[in-house]
Structures are given as C-alpha cells and as structure tokens.
Design an enzyme around this catalytic site. Structure first.
Site, PDB file in Angstrom:
ATOM      1  CB  SER A  18      -0.860   0.046   1.261  1.00  0.00           C
ATOM      2  OG  SER A  18      -1.387  -1.204   1.551  1.00  0.00           O
ATOM      3  CG  HIS A  49      -3.997  -2.228  -7.617  1.00  0.00           C
ATOM      4  ND1 HIS A  49      -3.552  -3.434  -7.156  1.00  0.00           N
ATOM      5  CD2 HIS A  49      -3.422  -1.296  -6.839  1.00  0.00           C
ATOM      6  CE1 HIS A  49      -2.729  -3.225  -6.153  1.00  0.00           C
ATOM      7  NE2 HIS A  49      -2.638  -1.944  -5.929  1.00  0.00           N
ATOM      8  CG  HIS A  71      -2.711 -10.296   1.666  1.00  0.00           C
ATOM      9  ND1 HIS A  71      -3.248  -9.540   0.642  1.00  0.00           N
ATOM     10  CD2 HIS A  71      -1.711  -9.559   2.207  1.00  0.00           C
ATOM     11  CE1 HIS A  71      -2.597  -8.382   0.567  1.00  0.00           C
ATOM     12  NE2 HIS A  71      -1.662  -8.366   1.490  1.00  0.00           N
ATOM     13  CE1 TYR A  73      -6.413  -9.362   3.361  1.00  0.00           C
ATOM     14  CE2 TYR A  73      -4.333  -9.426   4.553  1.00  0.00           C
ATOM     15  CZ  TYR A  73      -5.184  -8.806   3.650  1.00  0.00           C
ATOM     16  OH  TYR A  73      -4.800  -7.654   3.044  1.00  0.00           O
ATOM     17  CD  GLU A  74      -6.332 -11.087  -1.073  1.00  0.00           C
ATOM     18  OE1 GLU A  74      -6.953 -10.606  -2.031  1.00  0.00           O
ATOM     19  OE2 GLU A  74      -5.085 -11.216  -1.062  1.00  0.00           O
ATOM     20  CB  ALA A 101       0.982  -1.593   5.698  1.00  0.00           C
ATOM     21  CG  MET A 198      -2.265  -9.025   8.725  1.00  0.00           C
ATOM     22  SD  MET A 198      -3.968  -8.536   8.407  1.00  0.00           S
ATOM     23  CE  MET A 198      -4.370  -7.659   9.918  1.00  0.00           C
ATOM     24  CB  SER A 199       1.908  -9.408   3.556  1.00  0.00           C
ATOM     25  OG  SER A 199       2.756  -8.319   3.857  1.00  0.00           O
ATOM     26  CG  ASN A 222      -1.634   0.396  12.762  1.00  0.00           C
ATOM     27  OD1 ASN A 222      -1.344   0.020  11.621  1.00  0.00           O
ATOM     28  ND2 ASN A 222      -1.772  -0.452  13.771  1.00  0.00           N
ATOM     29  CG  HIS A 234      -8.315  -0.966   5.787  1.00  0.00           C
ATOM     30  ND1 HIS A 234      -7.096  -1.611   5.633  1.00  0.00           N
ATOM     31  CD2 HIS A 234      -8.746  -0.688   4.535  1.00  0.00           C
ATOM     32  CE1 HIS A 234      -6.828  -1.722   4.343  1.00  0.00           C
ATOM     33  NE2 HIS A 234      -7.808  -1.163   3.663  1.00  0.00           N
TER      34      HIS A 234
HETATM   35  N1  HPA Z   1      -1.557  -5.441  12.566  1.00  0.00           N
HETATM   36  C1  HPA Z   1      -1.408  -6.297  11.533  1.00  0.00           C
HETATM   37  N2  HPA Z   1      -1.216  -5.900  10.285  1.00  0.00           N
HETATM   38  C2  HPA Z   1      -1.150  -4.574  10.051  1.00  0.00           C
HETATM   39  C3  HPA Z   1      -1.305  -3.638  11.091  1.00  0.00           C
HETATM   40  C4  HPA Z   1      -1.517  -4.105  12.415  1.00  0.00           C
HETATM   41  O1  HPA Z   1      -1.643  -3.335  13.378  1.00  0.00           O
HETATM   42  N3  HPA Z   1      -1.188  -2.414  10.509  1.00  0.00           N
HETATM   43  C5  HPA Z   1      -0.983  -2.613   9.185  1.00  0.00           C
HETATM   44  N4  HPA Z   1      -0.954  -3.920   8.902  1.00  0.00           N
END
Ligand code: HPA
Length: 265
Positions: A18, A49, A71, A73-74, A101, A198-199, A222, A234
């Site tokens: 991202s 995209h 991912h 999670y998808e 991220a 998560m990746s 964050n 998000h």
């Molecule tokens: N946790 C997991 N994955 C993330 C986070 C988070 O706080 N921020 C961005 N991706």
C-alpha cells in the site's frame, strides 16, 4: 510467453505494498501484465487494483515491479500467495525486495516511520513450503539469515544518503485479517517482534527456498492494538501508508542501482 513483450530480463523483483503506487507509475518503458492474464492467478480482493506485474527499468536497471499481492487472509493457499515470487524467479530475478504495512510495537516505531526487516517470526500457523518440493527449491532451506546482509547494508547507505531514518527490526507475521488483541500484541512483543503485519513471510520463505536474496521494508501505519488511544482502523492504515510510501518509493528508486554492486550473481 506474455512477458516476452518486455524484451528484458529483470534482475530485481520489487513487490509494492500500500502507498507505493507512484513507483510503478515512474517505471521507464513499462510493459504491464495484469494478474488475470496469467494462469493460476485469481482475481485479488485488494482495493484499487486487481494486481499486475510491470516490467521496465528503474535508473536503467531492468526490474519486475509487482503492484498488489495475494494474502492468506483472502482465503488463498501458499500456491497462490507464492506464485508471484516463483514467476519473478523464473524470469531471472535474483533479488526480491518486498514492502509492507505494519503496526508498530517497539516504542520508536510510530506511525509514518519506516523499518528495515532484519528477521521475522512466522506466527501465521502455516508452513509455506509444506507439500511437494517446487521446482528449483530446497526441501529444508536454511533460514539463519533470511534477509541478505549486503542488501541490508546497501539499504542503510541509501537511507543515510537520503537523510531517512531506517532502523532495523523483527517482523511478526500473523494471518489476519482481523487486527490483534492487546494481549496478542503483548505476546508478540515478548516473543521479540518489533512490528506486526499480515504478509511478506510466505514470500520470503519461498524466495529463500529458491536461493533468491531478500530485502524487506515495513511502513508503520499505526500503533499496534492496545498501544495507542483508540481502535486500529483500515482507513488510518491506508492514510499513513500514502504518506510514508512517498519516502520509501524515493528510497527504493535510489537503492535499485546500488543493489547491482552488492555481489549479485
Ligand atoms: N496489525 C497487523 N497488520 C497490520 C497492522 C496491524 O496493526 N497495521 C498494518 N498492517
């Protein structure tokens, strides 16, 4: 072969997370191959995209840029999550550079900062290499140095030249897609994670099994759950990814030519 249109052999495979779309836009002589044109590449659910490869040049160096990724999670298995890495390797990329991220756990890793990943902990509860050994990959790859020492040093020099703060740290990988509970974040910290995301870890593992050199950067979007005032959302993640993505994009463009001199075969 679809990629034949590009007429060059990429040395570096760059996975854009991202906030890094501008890097793809600045690529010289780009040839785009959308994921949906490739067999075994399902549609992604990534916002904005559907995912694509672009072959082009950055400062004259042939690169494979990947905008979007798959991912766990998808709902995808490793075959899909790792497929882009295997394509990059088949095209000749010896070096894989990943971006992602994350939520910051270590005190100095506040939203908007960047981190160079120098180790990781796989808490996704999935073994990316389980199953038959893929072509060109090792059954029991060594993971004592997943992130290449010379590439880490090159990234640090590029950051120093650019005046960008780039501390090293450990990436804790979770499957998601829910953000963590505060207790999980405390467990991650105790385990030694400096950030949580998560990746990346499946891709790194598959790249190392195939003998590629790996480098990875995190954008802290964050504070991890329980460390800030409010909820993790998000929208906030995307907003901070855009801000720090500009700095990281410029750093990557400065770094790609420097990777050439780091003993790449
Ligand atoms: N946790 C997991 N994955 C993330 C986070 C988070 O706080 N921020 C961005 N991706």
């Amino acid at each position: 072969m679809l990629f034949g249109r590009a007429g060059c052999r990429p040395r570096v495979h760059l996975v854009l997370g991202s906030g890094l779309g501008a890097v793809a836009k600045r690529l010289e002589d780009p040839v785009e191959v959308p994921f949906h044109e490739l067999p075994g590449f399902p549609a992604t659910s990534v916002e904005g995209h559907a995912g694509s490869f672009l072959i082009g040049r950055t400062a004259g160096v042939p690169v494979l840029v990947q905008a979007g990724r798959y991912h766990y999670y998808e709902g995808f298995g490793t075959d899909v999550v790792a497929a882009p890495v295997r394509v990059g390797r088949a095209l000749g990329a010896r070096t894989l550079v990943l971006t992602n991220a994350v939520g910051g756990i270590r005190r100095d890793l506040v939203p908007g900062s960047l981190m160079l990943v120098d180790d990781h902990i796989n808490l996704m509860f999935r073994a990316p290499l389980a199953g038959p050994v893929a072509q060109g990959e090792a059954r029991f790859p060594d993971m004592s140095r997943p992130y290449d020492a010379a590439l880490l040093a090159a990234a640090e020099s590029a950051a120093l030249r650019a005046g960008t703060r780039l501390p090293r740290g450990t990436y804790g990988a979770v499957a998601g897609p829910n953000f963590e509970t505060p207790a999980e974040v405390r467990a991650l910290r105790t385990a030694g994670a400096d950030v949580v995301g998560m990746s990346t870890v499946p891709e790194v593992t598959v790249a190392r099994a195939g003998g590629q050199r790996v480098l990875a950067f995190s954008i802290v979007t964050n504070l991890a759950a329980g460390l800030g005032e409010g909820a993790v959302d998000h929208e906030g993640v995307i907003a901070y990814a855009e801000v720090a993505g500009g700095t990281l994009g410029a750093l990557l463009e400065a770094l790609v030519p420097a990777l050439e001199g780091t003993g790449e075969k």
